[in-house]
Scaffold this motif. Structure first.
Motif, PDB file in Angstrom:
ATOM      1  N   LEU A   1       0.825  -1.201   0.000  1.00 53.95           N
ATOM      2  CA  LEU A   1       0.000   0.000   0.000  1.00 53.95           C
ATOM      3  C   LEU A   1       0.864   1.259   0.000  1.00 53.95           C
ATOM      4  N   SER A   2       0.345   2.305  -0.625  1.00 56.11           N
ATOM      5  CA  SER A   2       1.078   3.578  -0.663  1.00 56.11           C
ATOM      6  C   SER A   2       1.045   4.304   0.676  1.00 56.11           C
ATOM      7  N   ASP A   3       0.131   3.924   1.539  1.00 51.57           N
ATOM      8  CA  ASP A   3       0.007   4.570   2.853  1.00 51.57           C
ATOM      9  C   ASP A   3      -0.836   3.653   3.745  1.00 51.57           C
ATOM     10  N   ASP A   4      -0.531   3.649   5.030  1.00 56.90           N
ATOM     11  CA  ASP A   4      -1.316   2.840   5.960  1.00 56.90           C
ATOM     12  C   ASP A   4      -2.597   3.522   6.408  1.00 56.90           C
ATOM     13  N   ARG A   5      -2.788   4.782   6.101  1.00 54.20           N
ATOM     14  CA  ARG A   5      -3.979   5.511   6.528  1.00 54.20           C
ATOM     15  C   ARG A   5      -5.077   5.316   5.485  1.00 54.20           C
ATOM     16  N   ILE A   6      -5.939   4.320   5.742  1.00 54.77           N
ATOM     17  CA  ILE A   6      -6.965   3.899   4.777  1.00 54.77           C
ATOM     18  C   ILE A   6      -8.218   4.755   4.985  1.00 54.77           C
ATOM     19  N   ASN A   7      -8.732   5.316   3.886  1.00 52.50           N
ATOM     20  CA  ASN A   7      -9.914   6.183   3.970  1.00 52.50           C
ATOM     21  C   ASN A   7     -11.158   5.580   3.332  1.00 52.50           C
ATOM     22  N   GLY A   8     -11.010   4.929   2.197  1.00 45.47           N
ATOM     23  CA  GLY A   8     -12.176   4.423   1.481  1.00 45.47           C
ATOM     24  C   GLY A   8     -11.868   3.120   0.778  1.00 45.47           C
ATOM     25  N   LEU A   9     -12.938   2.312   0.514  1.00 47.01           N
ATOM     26  CA  LEU A   9     -12.803   1.007  -0.119  1.00 47.01           C
ATOM     27  C   LEU A   9     -13.952   0.808  -1.091  1.00 47.01           C
TER      28      LEU A   9
ATOM     29  N   ASP B   1      -5.391  -1.080  15.944  1.00 45.09           N
ATOM     30  CA  ASP B   1      -6.571  -1.003  16.798  1.00 45.09           C
ATOM     31  C   ASP B   1      -7.491   0.152  16.428  1.00 45.09           C
ATOM     32  N   ALA B   2      -6.957   1.184  15.792  1.00 43.53           N
ATOM     33  CA  ALA B   2      -7.751   2.374  15.470  1.00 43.53           C
ATOM     34  C   ALA B   2      -8.207   2.312  14.014  1.00 43.53           C
ATOM     35  N   PHE B   3      -9.528   2.222  13.837  1.00 45.03           N
ATOM     36  CA  PHE B   3     -10.086   2.193  12.484  1.00 45.03           C
ATOM     37  C   PHE B   3     -10.595   3.577  12.102  1.00 45.03           C
ATOM     38  N   ASN B   4     -10.844   3.754  10.812  1.00 47.46           N
ATOM     39  CA  ASN B   4     -11.252   5.053  10.284  1.00 47.46           C
ATOM     40  C   ASN B   4     -12.729   5.060   9.923  1.00 47.46           C
ATOM     41  N   LEU B   5     -13.288   6.265   9.930  1.00 52.45           N
ATOM     42  CA  LEU B   5     -14.632   6.468   9.414  1.00 52.45           C
ATOM     43  C   LEU B   5     -14.632   6.205   7.910  1.00 52.45           C
ATOM     44  N   MET B   6     -15.731   5.729   7.405  1.00 46.11           N
ATOM     45  CA  MET B   6     -15.980   5.553   5.970  1.00 46.11           C
ATOM     46  C   MET B   6     -15.184   4.421   5.344  1.00 46.11           C
ATOM     47  N   ALA B   7     -14.349   3.711   6.105  1.00 46.26           N
ATOM     48  CA  ALA B   7     -13.434   2.729   5.522  1.00 46.26           C
ATOM     49  C   ALA B   7     -13.880   1.313   5.848  1.00 46.26           C
ATOM     50  N   GLN B   8     -14.975   0.857   5.274  1.00 44.87           N
ATOM     51  CA  GLN B   8     -15.427  -0.517   5.453  1.00 44.87           C
ATOM     52  C   GLN B   8     -16.119  -0.987   4.190  1.00 44.87           C
ATOM     53  N   LEU B   9     -16.000  -2.291   3.899  1.00 42.49           N
ATOM     54  CA  LEU B   9     -16.545  -2.823   2.654  1.00 42.49           C
ATOM     55  C   LEU B   9     -16.789  -4.316   2.806  1.00 42.49           C
ATOM     56  N   ARG B  10     -17.960  -4.757   2.363  1.00 41.00           N
ATOM     57  CA  ARG B  10     -18.247  -6.188   2.269  1.00 41.00           C
ATOM     58  C   ARG B  10     -17.839  -6.650   0.880  1.00 41.00           C
ATOM     59  N   LEU B  11     -16.939  -7.634   0.803  1.00 43.17           N
ATOM     60  CA  LEU B  11     -16.418  -8.122  -0.474  1.00 43.17           C
ATOM     61  C   LEU B  11     -17.361  -9.159  -1.073  1.00 43.17           C
ATOM     62  N   ALA B  12     -17.180  -9.396  -2.365  1.00 43.68           N
ATOM     63  CA  ALA B  12     -18.079 -10.300  -3.077  1.00 43.68           C
ATOM     64  C   ALA B  12     -17.956 -11.731  -2.587  1.00 43.68           C
TER      65      ALA B  12
ATOM     66  N   GLY C   1     -17.678 -12.718   0.475  1.00 40.14           N
ATOM     67  CA  GLY C   1     -18.159 -12.840   1.840  1.00 40.14           C
ATOM     68  C   GLY C   1     -17.195 -12.323   2.887  1.00 40.14           C
ATOM     69  N   ARG C   2     -15.973 -12.030   2.475  1.00 41.09           N
ATOM     70  CA  ARG C   2     -15.046 -11.450   3.430  1.00 41.09           C
ATOM     71  C   ARG C   2     -15.367  -9.972   3.639  1.00 41.09           C
ATOM     72  N   LEU C   3     -14.809  -9.423   4.719  1.00 43.48           N
ATOM     73  CA  LEU C   3     -15.046  -8.035   5.078  1.00 43.48           C
ATOM     74  C   LEU C   3     -13.713  -7.311   5.118  1.00 43.48           C
ATOM     75  N   ALA C   4     -13.737  -6.039   4.756  1.00 43.97           N
ATOM     76  CA  ALA C   4     -12.515  -5.236   4.749  1.00 43.97           C
ATOM     77  C   ALA C   4     -12.737  -3.985   5.589  1.00 43.97           C
ATOM     78  N   PHE C   5     -11.759  -3.697   6.442  1.00 45.18           N
ATOM     79  CA  PHE C   5     -11.808  -2.505   7.290  1.00 45.18           C
ATOM     80  C   PHE C   5     -10.472  -1.789   7.202  1.00 45.18           C
ATOM     81  N   GLY C   6     -10.540  -0.482   7.011  1.00 49.98           N
ATOM     82  CA  GLY C   6      -9.330   0.322   6.961  1.00 49.98           C
ATOM     83  C   GLY C   6      -9.170   1.154   8.211  1.00 49.98           C
ATOM     84  N   GLY C   7      -7.907   1.380   8.583  1.00 48.54           N
ATOM     85  CA  GLY C   7      -7.634   2.159   9.776  1.00 48.54           C
ATOM     86  C   GLY C   7      -6.362   2.956   9.639  1.00 48.54           C
ATOM     87  N   GLN C   8      -5.805   3.316  10.778  1.00 51.08           N
ATOM     88  CA  GLN C   8      -4.578   4.091  10.794  1.00 51.08           C
ATOM     89  C   GLN C   8      -3.345   3.237  10.541  1.00 51.08           C
ATOM     90  N   GLY C   9      -3.477   1.904  10.686  1.00 48.15           N
ATOM     91  CA  GLY C   9      -2.321   1.028  10.531  1.00 48.15           C
ATOM     92  C   GLY C   9      -2.360   0.149   9.320  1.00 48.15           C
TER      93      GLY C   9
END
Length: 1021
Positions: free
Chosen positions: A347-355, A609-620, A622-630
């Motif tokens: 990843l280009s950055d660990d600070r994930i904002n959107g998916l 441990d710290a997740f971000n607002l707006m950074a969550q996605l249900r994948l096709a 069935g897995r789930l993806a969450f973005g955060g500060q790490g």
């Protein structure tokens, strides 16, 4: 020294270049002197039977319980301490810890906290200790060879290996057990090769010797592992003797003779120490280097890894020359994808904002430093060159949101620049009325080719023709558009800083549960097939809200239900009846049926441990993806397993604020004046000790469980009354239930002499005796007083009756001597007057006619006076007896009251006393008088008889009429207050004569008077 360090660094670098693959930097948590270790030079690490960690250092022995270190050291002036603080080997067993030191073998008694040196063994530096299945110790010395010690007998013996016919007393490098026997690796001298051999337990000889540089002995949790390197090919193999498994080592991996241990952490992975870090060995032959990186946070700081240990959660502890290191291994549920400096495939950055995921399955990840394309099949990341200058000349690479359009073009919401599109080659800004610095928080393509854009201060809609319009929410301009969400029926919702809104069929946005939502700030929404009638809403400050779509009723789930915090940033539903909730303090899995939450943290393999607002996605898939500060965390819900609750250990007892030495036995005794105490305990889960939870109680004192957490794992009690109690404590990790079996400690508060039951019983009996004696004396005096008072009252009534009777006699005498005699004389005078007139002749007829009426009236008055004299002085009762007297007064009553018919029945077998006879006579007089005057009866019956009661004989008189009757008052004083003294006098007469009186009457039922007096001396009637 600098030359040696340079050599080590070069060796490590060469090893990194030679190994087949490079592992992403393993995260380590370091423990040193600041955390409580006595020294940072770690020689041995072992896990005890109770799950606690024991560490041998160059500065003493330490025990780690997840909350801190307890240290034992050598003190020259205290023979109960360790013989040396240089601890080279640690073997914890039940009740004690065997310790190898620079001054020989010792053991630590866990109950008392005292140490004792084993004098039967040599006083020399020990390198290794193992315990065989029979409990026998095998001790390898640095210069005294191998020794065997039998703890039960206290006997020791040297194991005389021979080399070239000479008993070997050189250095024992390592020891391990297998199949009840012991393997030993003996060090080399300048002119001799090292030797690995199996020790014959009976002959104490070296069987199956493996001499030469081609053999090495390692121990894996005490079990023997042989390493053989082929002289011909140079290929090396590991063989676990217990299972027979054989692994091939990579050609670049060389096992030194000084290496003592290996650690297998998974069926396909083991860890080997090196002079420049650690090597992860894979079963398929691959090797991965974990280089030393003391400058990196979470890096391994010690070049020489001296010892390994595996705790009960499967995590690794590494003892090095620069401290103790703890490595958590990720759960299979989670996959972490992060930024690696210098690696463009990350990843280009660990600070994930959107998916977002497009139609091809590609996942697009926006960060504060660019756009990334993630291939889920390969795990590879491609950084996109999505950078463009804007009107103000600045370059923008900070993206908040991404949404694939119907034509395959990506729409991007910038952090400061409004909207842009990316076609894979060029990033183009989209002209918009939103403004040049608009911050786009959410994007949603609708089914009509339009696009909803949520901004920090408004909500916008762009139709398929490109026409934009700012949206009115509930008739007013929206203040924010945190997330735009389309439900399963195609309805559109928006969460704002001022509540939740839904777009009606007519296009008007209306508020939903405006005042009942758990909190007004909404950042996420989700639906679950397991709960089809609800919309789950993540709020900031109010936790997770369940909105019933039919009734709009709201249910709130908060940290009381297990959420790590009440600020919910993202909500996603899986296919297994659960919701996954991202927060700034970890990721939680909420069971929809039970409403209970289980929290996961970086200790479980999350990217942070710290997740971000707006950074969550249900994948096709069935897995789930969450973005955060790490970084990015992928969740596979199908892999979730319920971790068992950790065991809990009581680690110490406090008295008067001081920790007592040793680990408490099953029972502790406290004096009555020192019943204040504290208990320390720890859960054997070291992943996140401060998140552990505890329940404890003192059975016999506490009615319910008390609670505490990893910040204060102790219980304190004061003023405990004497008795026998049982202290119980249960433990749970942050994501587990509480353990079912508590750790227990019996607490006995010994009472003082005056608190003992026998003493208290004796004093109670004595007190009862004293109270009984005093009570008996008081009662006796009271009875005497009452009896004296009753006797005095009876005497007073008797004397009053006698006085009244004397007064009656005096009055009768006065009447007899006075008026009655005068009347007699008047009668005589009248007779004489008549006689004189007769002799003289004259008017005799006239005189007789005048004198006769006077004579008659004088006679009547005389008769009445004589009757009064009889009533005042009843001589009939004295001369003829009571029966005759009663019949006389009955005839008199019949003469006075002609309507009365009086029957007298005398059945008395014995006479009454004179006082009783008089009382019965007077009471009969009074009763007949009352009946004639007031009752109006037709018949009165008088019965005189004798009866026995209370072991005495009584003369009883019953006077019963059939008159009109009356209501008898409960107390005779009420008759006296109304000046009706007849019955009162009757009762007083009877009591004065030593008897009693009872009156029974009721309106229309007549009256019955019963009197009884004692029987007196026999007399003739």
């Amino acid at each position: 020294m600098r030359l040696f360090d340079a050599f080590r660094s070069c060796f490590a670098l060469a090893l990194v270049l030679l190994v087949a693959t490079s592992v992403r930097a393993q995260e380590f948590e370091r423990f040193g002197i600041r955390e409580g270790l006595p020294s940072e030079l770690i020689n041995d690490v072992a896990l005890g039977p109770d799950g606690l960690l024991w560490i041998g250092t160059d500065g003493g022995l330490a025990r780690y319980d997840g909350h801190g270190f307890t240290v034992w050291q050598h003190h020259p002036d205290d023979p109960t301490t360790l013989p040396s603080s240089r601890i080279s080997a640690v073997v914890p067993v039940t009740g004690r810890v065997w310790v190898g030191t620079a001054e020989g073998l010792a053991y630590l008694d866990l109950q008392t906290g005292a140490s004792r040196r084993v004098t039967a063994m040599p006083t020399a530096h020990i390198d290794d200790i193992v315990v065989d299945p029979g409990g026998t110790l095998w001790v390898g010395y640095r210069g005294e060879g191998l020794w065997r010690f039998h703890p039960a007998e206290g006997e020791a013996e040297f194991v005389p290996f021979e080399r070239d016919g000479v008993a070997y007393r050189g250095r024992i490098i390592s020891l391990a057990t297998h199949d009840g026997g012991v393997w030993a690796a003996m060090g080399s001298a300048p002119d001799r090769a090292p030797t690995v051999c199996r020790v014959h337990p009976a002959r104490l000889a070296c069987d199956d010797a493996r001499p030469g540089d081609h053999w090495r002995l390692l121990e894996d949790a005490g079990q023997a592992v042989l390493v053989h390197t082929s002289p011909a090919t140079g290929a090396s193999h590991l063989t676990w003797l217990a299972t027979g498994e054989r692994w091939a080592l990579a050609p670049s991996v060389s096992v030194k003779i000084t290496f003592r241990s290996i650690l297998r952490t998974a069926p396909d992975m083991a860890w080997l120490r090196t002079g420049g870090g650690m090597i992860a060995l894979h079963r398929d032959g691959r090797a991965s280097m974990v280089p030393v990186a003391p400058e990196r946070r979470g890096g391994l700081g010690g070049y020489d890894a001296h010892a390994f240990a595996l705790d009960r959660q499967g995590n690794m502890w590494v003892g090095t020359e620069a401290g103790l290191y703890f490595a958590r291994f990720a759960m299979p549920t989670f996959t972490s994808i992060q930024h690696e400096p210098g690696d463009p495939a990350t990843l280009s950055d660990d600070r994930i904002n959107g998916l977002a995921q497009d139609a091809t399955g590609t996942v697009w990840v926006t960060t504060n430093n660019g756009l990334n394309r993630l291939d889920l099949e390969t795990g590879r990341v491609e950084r996109q060159d999505a950078t463009a200058p804007w009107a103000d000349g600045r370059m923008y690479r900070a993206f908040w949101q991404v949404s694939p359009g119907p034509d395959g073009v990506l729409w991007l919401g910038l952090k400061y620049g409004g909207l842009a599109v990316w076609d894979g080659v060029e990033l183009r800004p989209v002209p918009s009325d939103m403004g040049p610095i608009a911050a786009v928080r959410s994007l949603l393509h609708d089914g009509d080719g339009g696009l909803w854009s949520g901004l920090s201060g408004s909500l916008w809609h762009r139709d398929s023709e490109g026409t934009e319009a700012r949206v009115l929410l509930a008739g007013r301009l929206s203040r924010s558009g945190n997330e735009v969400y389309r439900d399963r029926h195609g309805g559109v919702w928006v969460g704002t800083d001022t509540g939740l809104f839904r777009r009606a069929d007519d296009g008007v946005w209306v508020p939903v549960a405006e005042h009942d939502l758990c909190a007004p700030i909404v950042w996420s929404m989700a639906e679950s097939a397991s709960d089809p009638g609800a919309l789950w809403v993540g709020t900031v400050g109010g936790g997770l809200a369940r909105l019933d779509l039919d009734t709009h009723e709201v249910e709130c789930l908060t940290d009381r239900d297990g959420l790590p915090t009440n600020s919910v940033y993202g909500v996603l539903a899986d296919d297994y009846g659960a919701l996954w909730v991202s927060t700034p303090s970890g990721l939680a899995r909420v069971d929809i049926e039970t409403r209970r939450a289980r929290t996961f943290s970086s200790a479980d393999g999350l990217a942070g441990d710290a997740f971000n607002l707006m950074a969550q996605l249900r994948l096709a898939d069935g897995r789930l993806a969450f973005g955060g500060q790490g970084g990015l965390t992928l969740v596979d819900p199908s892999q979730v397993v319920q971790r068992p609750a950790p065991e809990v250990v009581i680690t110490g007892v406090e008295r008067q604020g001081r920790l007592l030495p040793g680990t408490p036995a099953r029972t502790i005794q406290l004096r009555h004046d020192g019943s204040a105490f504290g208990v320390r305990f720890a859960a054997t889960d070291f992943r996140a000790p401060r998140s552990n939870r505890y329940r404890y109680r003192l059975v016999g004192l506490d009615s319910d469980w008390r609670t505490t957490d990893g910040a204060a794992p102790r219980a304190a009690y004061a003023g405990v009354p004497p008795g026998r109690y049982r202290f119980e404590v249960l433990a749970a990790a942050a994501d587990t239930p509480f353990s079912g079996v508590p750790a227990t400690l019996v607490v006995e508060v010994v009472p003082a002499l005056w608190q003992r039951r026998a003493f208290q019983l004796g004093m109670a009996l004595l007190g009862l005796a004293l109270v009984g004696g005093v009570g008996w004396a008081v009662q006796r005096r009271r009875r005497q007083h009452q009896e004296r008072a009753r006797a005095e009252a009876v005497e007073i009534r008797r004397r009053l009756a006698e006085a009244r009777e004397r007064e009656r006699v005096r009055l009768a005498r006065d009447l007899h001597d006075g008026p009655v005699q005068t009347l007699y004389r008047v009668g005589h005078d009248l007779d004489r007057l008549s006689s004189t007139a007769s002799r003289d002749g004259g008017a005799v007829a006239v005189l007789d006619e005048a004198v006769a009426p006077i004579r008659d009236r004088v006679g009547d008055v005389s008769d009445e006076l004589r009757q009064m004299l009889v009533e005042l002085r009843p001589t009939l009762a004295d001369h003829l007896g009571l029966g005759a007297a009663l019949r006389a007064i009955a005839r008199r009553a019949e003469e006075r009251f002609p309507h009365l018919d009086i029957a007298v029945l005398d059945e008395a077998r014995a006479p009454a006393t004179p006082a009783g006879r008089l009382a019965l006579f007077r009471i009969a007089q009074e009763a007949l008088q009352n009946a004639g005057r007031h009752a109006g009866p037709a018949r009165v019956a008088l019965r005189l008889h004798t009866a026995e009661a209370d072991e005495r004989e009584w003369v009883r008189l019953t006077v019963q009429d059939n008159g009109r009757g009356f209501v008898v008052p409960e107390r005779m004083v009420e008759l006296a207050r109304t000046e009706h003294f007849g019955l009162v006098g009757a009762q007083e007469r009877a009591e004065a004569a030593g008897g009693g009186c009872c009156v029974t009457s009721a309106p229309g039922a007549g009256t019955k008077v019963e009197v009884w007096v004692p029987v007196g001396a026999q007399e003739n009637r």
